[in-house]
Design a protein around this motif. Structure first.
Motif, PDB file in Angstrom:
ATOM      1  N   VAL A 274       0.842  -1.199   0.000  1.00  0.00           N
ATOM      2  CA  VAL A 274       0.000   0.000   0.000  1.00  0.00           C
ATOM      3  C   VAL A 274       0.877   1.248   0.000  1.00  0.00           C
ATOM      4  O   VAL A 274       0.648   2.188  -0.744  1.00  0.00           O
ATOM      5  CB  VAL A 274      -0.948  -0.005   1.226  1.00  0.00           C
ATOM      6  N   THR A 275       1.908   1.249   0.836  1.00  0.00           N
ATOM      7  CA  THR A 275       2.776   2.419   0.949  1.00  0.00           C
ATOM      8  C   THR A 275       3.846   2.477  -0.137  1.00  0.00           C
ATOM      9  O   THR A 275       4.305   3.554  -0.493  1.00  0.00           O
ATOM     10  CB  THR A 275       3.456   2.468   2.331  1.00  0.00           C
ATOM     11  N   MET A 276       4.254   1.311  -0.633  1.00  0.00           N
ATOM     12  CA  MET A 276       5.267   1.235  -1.698  1.00  0.00           C
ATOM     13  C   MET A 276       4.755   0.316  -2.807  1.00  0.00           C
ATOM     14  O   MET A 276       5.158  -0.854  -2.883  1.00  0.00           O
ATOM     15  CB  MET A 276       6.585   0.688  -1.159  1.00  0.00           C
ATOM     16  N   PRO A 277       3.841   0.800  -3.663  1.00  0.00           N
ATOM     17  CA  PRO A 277       3.326  -0.063  -4.732  1.00  0.00           C
ATOM     18  C   PRO A 277       4.464  -0.646  -5.566  1.00  0.00           C
ATOM     19  O   PRO A 277       5.474   0.006  -5.806  1.00  0.00           O
ATOM     20  CB  PRO A 277       2.471   0.888  -5.563  1.00  0.00           C
ATOM     21  N   GLY A 278       4.294  -1.886  -5.966  1.00  0.00           N
ATOM     22  CA  GLY A 278       5.318  -2.558  -6.752  1.00  0.00           C
ATOM     23  C   GLY A 278       6.259  -3.404  -5.921  1.00  0.00           C
ATOM     24  O   GLY A 278       7.163  -4.038  -6.457  1.00  0.00           O
ATOM     25  N   THR A 279       6.046  -3.431  -4.603  1.00  0.00           N
ATOM     26  CA  THR A 279       6.916  -4.211  -3.722  1.00  0.00           C
ATOM     27  C   THR A 279       6.970  -5.671  -4.155  1.00  0.00           C
ATOM     28  O   THR A 279       8.026  -6.288  -4.158  1.00  0.00           O
ATOM     29  CB  THR A 279       6.425  -4.133  -2.264  1.00  0.00           C
ATOM     30  N   LEU A 280       5.830  -6.219  -4.521  1.00  0.00           N
ATOM     31  CA  LEU A 280       5.766  -7.632  -4.901  1.00  0.00           C
ATOM     32  C   LEU A 280       5.502  -7.819  -6.392  1.00  0.00           C
ATOM     33  O   LEU A 280       4.942  -8.836  -6.799  1.00  0.00           O
ATOM     34  CB  LEU A 280       4.687  -8.345  -4.082  1.00  0.00           C
ATOM     35  N   ASP A 281       5.908  -6.861  -7.189  1.00  0.00           N
ATOM     36  CA  ASP A 281       5.729  -6.969  -8.638  1.00  0.00           C
ATOM     37  C   ASP A 281       6.365  -8.244  -9.169  1.00  0.00           C
ATOM     38  O   ASP A 281       7.549  -8.492  -8.953  1.00  0.00           O
ATOM     39  CB  ASP A 281       6.373  -5.775  -9.345  1.00  0.00           C
ATOM     40  N   GLY A 282       5.587  -9.055  -9.833  1.00  0.00           N
ATOM     41  CA  GLY A 282       6.109 -10.280 -10.424  1.00  0.00           C
ATOM     42  C   GLY A 282       6.342 -11.422  -9.456  1.00  0.00           C
ATOM     43  O   GLY A 282       6.810 -12.475  -9.846  1.00  0.00           O
ATOM     44  N   VAL A 283       6.007 -11.222  -8.191  1.00  0.00           N
ATOM     45  CA  VAL A 283       6.219 -12.264  -7.177  1.00  0.00           C
ATOM     46  C   VAL A 283       4.926 -13.052  -7.014  1.00  0.00           C
ATOM     47  O   VAL A 283       3.851 -12.480  -6.905  1.00  0.00           O
ATOM     48  CB  VAL A 283       6.630 -11.628  -5.823  1.00  0.00           C
ATOM     49  N   SER A 284       5.040 -14.385  -7.002  1.00  0.00           N
ATOM     50  CA  SER A 284       3.844 -15.204  -6.828  1.00  0.00           C
ATOM     51  C   SER A 284       3.784 -15.880  -5.463  1.00  0.00           C
ATOM     52  O   SER A 284       2.719 -16.312  -5.038  1.00  0.00           O
ATOM     53  CB  SER A 284       3.741 -16.260  -7.923  1.00  0.00           C
ATOM     54  N   GLU A 285       4.931 -15.990  -4.787  1.00  0.00           N
ATOM     55  CA  GLU A 285       4.916 -16.548  -3.442  1.00  0.00           C
ATOM     56  C   GLU A 285       6.134 -16.078  -2.652  1.00  0.00           C
ATOM     57  O   GLU A 285       7.173 -15.762  -3.216  1.00  0.00           O
ATOM     58  CB  GLU A 285       4.809 -18.070  -3.442  1.00  0.00           C
ATOM     59  N   VAL A 286       5.919 -16.026  -1.331  1.00  0.00           N
ATOM     60  CA  VAL A 286       6.973 -15.588  -0.419  1.00  0.00           C
ATOM     61  C   VAL A 286       7.137 -16.643   0.667  1.00  0.00           C
ATOM     62  O   VAL A 286       6.173 -16.985   1.347  1.00  0.00           O
ATOM     63  CB  VAL A 286       6.632 -14.227   0.233  1.00  0.00           C
ATOM     64  N   SER A 287       8.360 -17.155   0.813  1.00  0.00           N
ATOM     65  CA  SER A 287       8.659 -18.135   1.863  1.00  0.00           C
ATOM     66  C   SER A 287       9.284 -17.411   3.046  1.00  0.00           C
ATOM     67  O   SER A 287      10.200 -16.606   2.876  1.00  0.00           O
ATOM     68  CB  SER A 287       9.651 -19.182   1.365  1.00  0.00           C
ATOM     69  N   PHE A 288       8.779 -17.703   4.237  1.00  0.00           N
ATOM     70  CA  PHE A 288       9.335 -17.176   5.481  1.00  0.00           C
ATOM     71  C   PHE A 288       9.917 -18.373   6.233  1.00  0.00           C
ATOM     72  O   PHE A 288       9.174 -19.217   6.723  1.00  0.00           O
ATOM     73  CB  PHE A 288       8.254 -16.493   6.319  1.00  0.00           C
ATOM     74  N   LEU A 289      11.239 -18.445   6.294  1.00  0.00           N
ATOM     75  CA  LEU A 289      11.909 -19.624   6.836  1.00  0.00           C
ATOM     76  C   LEU A 289      12.669 -19.309   8.112  1.00  0.00           C
ATOM     77  O   LEU A 289      13.068 -18.163   8.347  1.00  0.00           O
ATOM     78  CB  LEU A 289      12.886 -20.180   5.800  1.00  0.00           C
ATOM     79  N   ASN A 290      12.919 -20.356   8.911  1.00  0.00           N
ATOM     80  CA  ASN A 290      13.728 -20.187  10.118  1.00  0.00           C
ATOM     81  C   ASN A 290      15.190 -19.982   9.735  1.00  0.00           C
ATOM     82  O   ASN A 290      15.548 -20.076   8.560  1.00  0.00           O
ATOM     83  CB  ASN A 290      13.540 -21.360  11.078  1.00  0.00           C
TER      84      ASN A 290
END
Length: 127
Positions: A75-91
């Motif tokens: 919302v604050t920085m449009p385009g942050t996830l441009d082209g991204v389809s998934e995000v992994s959060f790992l230990n």
């Protein structure tokens, strides 16, 4: 024939440079969105972002907070996830975590419509 090959080569190099610049911008934006959690690393490969946290174990609570952080950044920085389809959060060992199967439009919907925890978990699978 040589001229057309040269034109194709120039177009491919231009496209590769643009993709690389976009990847760097996305990594920086994601790093800024998650700076409170001090991730050990953030990498972008193809359409997949991998965030390695400093946590020994990524709990559901940590995961949901990080998804909210990354989604708020769209919302604050449009385009942050441009082209991204998934995000992994790992230990910290990259052996356990959660994968958010969402694009930027999903994040915008999550933030604007105040979706619930179940909405996020419906777009999640274990790593």
């Amino acid at each position: 024939m040589k001229n057309s090959s040269l034109v194709v080569l120039i177009l491919l190099l231009t496209f590769a440079a643009a993709v690389s610049a976009n990847a760097a911008a996305s990594e920086k934006a994601i790093a800024k969105a998650l700076e409170l959690w001090e991730p050990l690393s953030i990498s972008l490969r193809d359409n997949h972002v991998t965030v390695v946290t400093k946590e020994r174990r990524v709990t559901e609570t940590i995961y949901l907070a990080m998804v909210m952080g990354i989604c708020m950044s769209t919302v604050t920085m449009p385009g942050t996830l441009d082209g991204v389809s998934e995000v992994s959060f790992l230990n910290r060992f990259s052996g356990q975590g959660y994968v958010f199967e969402g694009r930027e439009k999903d994040c915008e919907e999550y933030v604007k419509l105040k979706k619930t925890k179940m909405w996020v978990l419906g777009r999640t699978h274990l790593y």
